[in-house]
Design a protein around this motif. Structure first.
Motif, short mmCIF file in Angstrom:
data_model
loop_
_atom_site.label_atom_id
_atom_site.label_comp_id
_atom_site.label_asym_id
_atom_site.label_seq_id
_atom_site.Cartn_x
_atom_site.Cartn_y
_atom_site.Cartn_z
N ILE A 186 0.94 -1.15 -0.05
CA ILE A 186 0.00 0.17 0.12
C ILE A 186 1.04 1.10 0.03
O ILE A 186 0.49 2.17 -0.57
N LEU A 187 1.89 1.24 0.65
CA LEU A 187 2.89 2.42 0.46
C LEU A 187 3.40 2.57 -0.85
O LEU A 187 3.68 3.73 -1.29
N GLN A 188 3.75 1.51 -1.38
CA GLN A 188 4.32 1.59 -2.82
C GLN A 188 3.14 2.14 -3.64
O GLN A 188 3.43 2.95 -4.39
N THR A 189 2.08 1.74 -3.59
CA THR A 189 0.73 2.19 -4.48
C THR A 189 0.61 3.67 -4.27
O THR A 189 0.40 4.41 -5.02
N MET A 190 0.65 3.86 -3.13
CA MET A 190 0.44 5.55 -2.83
C MET A 190 1.68 6.38 -3.33
O MET A 190 1.46 7.28 -3.75
N ALA A 191 2.94 5.80 -3.23
CA ALA A 191 3.78 6.51 -3.81
C ALA A 191 3.84 6.62 -5.08
O ALA A 191 4.11 7.61 -5.82
N ILE A 192 3.34 5.58 -5.93
CA ILE A 192 3.19 5.64 -7.33
C ILE A 192 2.15 6.93 -7.73
O ILE A 192 2.36 7.62 -8.58
N GLY A 193 0.88 6.88 -7.01
CA GLY A 193 -0.11 7.89 -7.25
C GLY A 193 0.53 9.11 -6.88
O GLY A 193 0.09 10.37 -7.80
N LEU A 194 1.28 9.31 -5.69
CA LEU A 194 1.74 10.70 -5.58
C LEU A 194 2.75 11.19 -6.60
O LEU A 194 3.05 12.30 -6.61
N ALA A 195 3.78 10.16 -6.96
CA ALA A 195 4.78 10.44 -7.99
C ALA A 195 4.36 10.92 -9.31
O ALA A 195 4.63 12.02 -9.62
N PHE A 196 3.30 10.39 -9.68
CA PHE A 196 2.50 10.73 -11.05
C PHE A 196 1.87 12.08 -10.89
O PHE A 196 1.70 13.09 -11.83
N ALA A 197 1.29 12.21 -9.71
CA ALA A 197 0.38 13.34 -9.30
C ALA A 197 1.34 14.68 -9.61
O ALA A 197 1.05 15.66 -9.73
N ALA A 198 2.45 14.39 -8.68
CA ALA A 198 3.58 15.51 -8.44
C ALA A 198 3.97 15.84 -9.93
O ALA A 198 4.42 17.05 -10.20
N ALA A 199 4.49 14.80 -10.59
CA ALA A 199 4.93 15.10 -11.65
C ALA A 199 4.05 15.83 -12.85
O ALA A 199 4.46 16.73 -13.37
N GLY A 200 2.67 15.15 -12.83
CA GLY A 200 1.92 16.14 -13.52
C GLY A 200 1.58 17.56 -13.28
O GLY A 200 1.55 18.31 -14.02
N LEU A 201 1.70 17.79 -11.77
CA LEU A 201 1.32 19.21 -11.56
C LEU A 201 2.67 20.07 -11.79
O LEU A 201 2.40 21.03 -12.15
#
Length: 158
Positions: free
Chosen positions: A97-112
């Motif tokens: 779950i930590l890895q899954t949340m890191a994936i989401g935050l990484a792509f969100a951060a990169a997009g923003l």
């Protein structure tokens, strides 16, 4: 459970997360997004020979406020991704779950981050962009790598 037991992909993604966080924390607040012969300008302040000053928010155009908001939200998502990568890579390698949340935050951060850079670059085309503008772009690219490597790691271990 530690960094040595983490997969190769996780260790590389952690290194990219560190790089993305450092380049973002140096790049986005510094006043060198645009450089000229006697002045430089960033998102939050403008510097000239006589010193640096901030423009009042009510005098800024709407697109510039939007870029500031995207870059700050991108930094916060980058910070969250970095914290989750530290926890996942160094403490809890078995908590996907930590890895899954890191994936989401990484792509969100990169997009923003990259969306803010694109808007800023499109509105101010024809100027000389500085090193902090470039560092912010590199930060977004690092974060794309963090998300992609975590996805590869997540599905290669099955």
């Amino acid at each position: 459970m530690g960094f040595r037991e983490a997969s190769k992909f996780t260790r590389i993604a952690f290194g990219l997360a560190v790089g993305g966080f450092l380049t973002d924390i140096i790049g986005f607040p510094s006043p060198y997004w645009i450089v000229g012969p006697f002045s430089s300008q960033g998102l939050f302040q403008e510097c000239a020979l006589y010193g640096c000053f901030s423009l009042p928010m009510d005098l800024m155009p709407g697109w510039e406020k939007a870029v500031m908001a995207m870059e700050v939200l991108g930094f916060l998502a980058c910070l969250g991704c970095f914290v989750l990568m530290v926890l996942y890579a160094h403490v809890k390698n078995d908590q996907t779950i930590l890895q899954t949340m890191a994936i989401g935050l990484a792509f969100a951060a990169a997009g923003l981050i990259l969306l803010g850079v694109i808007i800023y670059g499109a509105k101010l085309s024809g100027v000389t962009f500085g090193w902090s503008f470039g560092m912010t772009i590199v930060s977004g690219l690092f974060l794309i790598g963090v998300g992609a490597l975590n996805i590869v790691d997540k599905f290669s271990s099955r």
